[in-house]
Structures are given as structure tokens and as C-alpha cells.
Design a protein around this motif. Sequence first.
Motif, PDB file in Angstrom:
ATOM      1  N   LYS A   1       0.835  -1.201   0.000  1.00  0.00           N
ATOM      2  CA  LYS A   1       0.000   0.000   0.000  1.00  0.00           C
ATOM      3  C   LYS A   1       0.876   1.260   0.000  1.00  0.00           C
ATOM      4  O   LYS A   1       0.610   2.216  -0.736  1.00  0.00           O
ATOM      5  CB  LYS A   1      -0.920  -0.005   1.228  1.00  0.00           C
ATOM      6  CG  LYS A   1      -1.834   1.201   1.369  1.00  0.00           C
ATOM      7  CD  LYS A   1      -2.780   1.002   2.552  1.00  0.00           C
ATOM      8  CE  LYS A   1      -3.721   2.187   2.722  1.00  0.00           C
ATOM      9  NZ  LYS A   1      -3.016   3.355   3.278  1.00  0.00           N
ATOM     10  N   ALA A   2       1.928   1.257   0.823  1.00  0.00           N
ATOM     11  CA  ALA A   2       2.833   2.406   0.873  1.00  0.00           C
ATOM     12  C   ALA A   2       3.518   2.615  -0.473  1.00  0.00           C
ATOM     13  O   ALA A   2       3.692   3.750  -0.929  1.00  0.00           O
ATOM     14  CB  ALA A   2       3.866   2.207   1.979  1.00  0.00           C
TER      15      ALA A   2
ATOM     16  N   ARG B   1       2.359   1.761  -3.409  1.00  0.00           N
ATOM     17  CA  ARG B   1       1.365   2.272  -4.367  1.00  0.00           C
ATOM     18  C   ARG B   1       1.082   3.751  -4.124  1.00  0.00           C
ATOM     19  O   ARG B   1       0.909   4.531  -5.081  1.00  0.00           O
ATOM     20  CB  ARG B   1       0.077   1.454  -4.255  1.00  0.00           C
ATOM     21  CG  ARG B   1       0.195   0.074  -4.891  1.00  0.00           C
ATOM     22  CD  ARG B   1      -1.050  -0.756  -4.712  1.00  0.00           C
ATOM     23  NE  ARG B   1      -0.988  -1.976  -5.520  1.00  0.00           N
ATOM     24  CZ  ARG B   1      -1.549  -3.122  -5.197  1.00  0.00           C
ATOM     25  NH1 ARG B   1      -2.231  -3.233  -4.062  1.00  0.00           N
ATOM     26  NH2 ARG B   1      -1.437  -4.177  -5.980  1.00  0.00           N
ATOM     27  N   GLU B   2       1.051   4.143  -2.869  1.00  0.00           N
ATOM     28  CA  GLU B   2       0.822   5.562  -2.561  1.00  0.00           C
ATOM     29  C   GLU B   2       1.984   6.423  -3.044  1.00  0.00           C
ATOM     30  O   GLU B   2       1.779   7.510  -3.577  1.00  0.00           O
ATOM     31  CB  GLU B   2       0.618   5.735  -1.055  1.00  0.00           C
ATOM     32  CG  GLU B   2      -0.712   5.166  -0.564  1.00  0.00           C
ATOM     33  CD  GLU B   2      -0.837   5.181   0.951  1.00  0.00           C
ATOM     34  OE1 GLU B   2       0.176   5.473   1.626  1.00  0.00           O
ATOM     35  OE2 GLU B   2      -1.947   4.896   1.450  1.00  0.00           O
ATOM     36  N   SER B   3       3.209   5.940  -2.872  1.00  0.00           N
ATOM     37  CA  SER B   3       4.374   6.673  -3.368  1.00  0.00           C
ATOM     38  C   SER B   3       4.360   6.747  -4.891  1.00  0.00           C
ATOM     39  O   SER B   3       4.643   7.789  -5.479  1.00  0.00           O
ATOM     40  CB  SER B   3       5.667   6.021  -2.885  1.00  0.00           C
ATOM     41  OG  SER B   3       5.797   6.132  -1.489  1.00  0.00           O
TER      42      SER B   3
ATOM     43  N   ALA C   1       1.822   6.702  -6.814  1.00  0.00           N
ATOM     44  CA  ALA C   1       0.735   7.566  -7.278  1.00  0.00           C
ATOM     45  C   ALA C   1       1.147   9.031  -7.356  1.00  0.00           C
ATOM     46  O   ALA C   1       0.520   9.813  -8.083  1.00  0.00           O
ATOM     47  CB  ALA C   1      -0.477   7.416  -6.363  1.00  0.00           C
ATOM     48  N   THR C   2       2.191   9.423  -6.635  1.00  0.00           N
ATOM     49  CA  THR C   2       2.643  10.819  -6.660  1.00  0.00           C
ATOM     50  C   THR C   2       3.627  11.086  -7.789  1.00  0.00           C
ATOM     51  O   THR C   2       4.031  12.230  -7.990  1.00  0.00           O
ATOM     52  CB  THR C   2       3.323  11.186  -5.322  1.00  0.00           C
ATOM     53  OG1 THR C   2       4.543  10.446  -5.179  1.00  0.00           O
ATOM     54  CG2 THR C   2       2.406  10.875  -4.146  1.00  0.00           C
TER      55      THR C   2
END
Length: 258
Positions: A76-77, A79-81, A83-84
Motif C-alpha cells: 500500500k505504501a 502504491r501511494e508513493s 501515485a505521486t
Amino acid sequence: MPPATSPWPSGYGGLRETVRQELVARQLDEQIAGRYPVGQRLRILDAGMGQGTQALRLARAGHTVTGLESDPELLKAARESLATEPAGIRERVRLIEGDGRETGVHFLPGSFDVVLCHGVLMYADEPDALLAGLARMLAPGGLLSLVVRNADALAMRPGLAGDWSEALTGFESDTYTDGNGVKVRADRLDALTSTLAGIAAPLHAWYGVRVFTDGVPGEVGLPAAEELERLLAAEDRAGRSEPYRRVAALLHLCGVRG
């Protein structure tokens, strides 16, 4: 924490983790540059990628990266990184939930030019089988990059901290307790050299990682930029030099597929 201009994902960590990731990045780039033409876009597998520190860095450099991670929170972390990042970088990254033992399920043999296995081997129940599976993913001449805990240096951290009982235990041990309180295994250079030869990815180069800063508490942040650069220069030199690299907390081994 790294400054806002840091190339690493958010939540990257303090000084100890910065030293680890920066040194491994420099060493890995050196090995890639020595094997491939400048500008060649490589197919890279990061098996057990964590929050995607090296995967994102390599994608920014123009490579196509597949990240394999079994921990949902770390995935999840990552994917969040991701996404930016700009669209061009996002398009070069594929994230898959799974672990290094499942490479044969997801990929054909010879699918990658570079395979990373960083900080994973210490948790593997069958490390030799894991490494053999990863080696099969490499194209001929491909690079296998391993980061492992150095079993020959387990007495160093407690000894320098004055914990003599733990230091004495470390001399004879090939296990240690990680930051989450889990007892895991460490590896010895000679044994891994033999293993890599046996899976047709013989050792090509090796480095030490974190010679001077392994005893720094995990919560310690980064010094000023000039001091950090001097620190990294000293760690980088120690990781390439005898006898220092042999007492590093971590070993970075690079094997080449025959």
C-alpha cells in the motif's frame, strides 16, 4: 527524515536507513553501468520491494520495474508513493502482491535483466530455493543483487554498545533479532558465494553496507547536508575496502547469470 527534495519515498526513515539505501543505490548503479550501455532501459524485478525505495528510484532512471511484495501494508505504501509520480514513471512500474518464492507463477524464466532481493533472505525458510528461483528469472548475463545481514559481524553492534553478553553470543551465532523483535537468520559471505556458484549466478562483486553507523539508533535523523555527504563518503569507502567491509552490518552481493 529526508528533506523534501529527497529521491526516496515518504516515510523513508532516519540516518541508518538512509545510509543503507544510498550505499546500495550507488553500488547497484556501479554494477549496472559496468554491464550495460548508458541509456539502455532494463527489465528489473524487485522481489520483496518493501515500500518501493529502490524500485521507484530505478523507474525514475528510465527502467521498467516489477515490484513483488507480500506485505499488504508495504505494498500500500509503495502504491501511494507511486501515485505521486509523473505518468511516465507510473507507466514503467508494475506492482504485484506476492513473494520471491512465486516468481515461477508470475514470470517466464529469463524475463529480467536485473533481479533485486534486498533484506528478504533473512526471513526465508528455504533461502537456497528462493535464490535459485530468482536466478532463473535472469536473462543470460543478468545481474542478481542481494542485500543480507552479515553473520560474521553479529558481535559488532552489541560490542560497540558495551553489551558484552550479546557480543559474545554474536561470535557463534547466525541469527539475530530484527527491529520488530523477530528472530531471523544472517548469512556468511563464503556460504553465499558457494550458493551463487551453484545456481549459475556466480559472485561478481560484493560490498559492505553500514560499517560506521550501524549502532546509530533508528530514530536519529539526518545531519546537515555537508556532514551527511562526508558520512556517506566514509561509509562508501569503507564498504569497498579491506578489512572494513568484512565487519559491515550488511553485505551487498552481486552475482551474474552465466
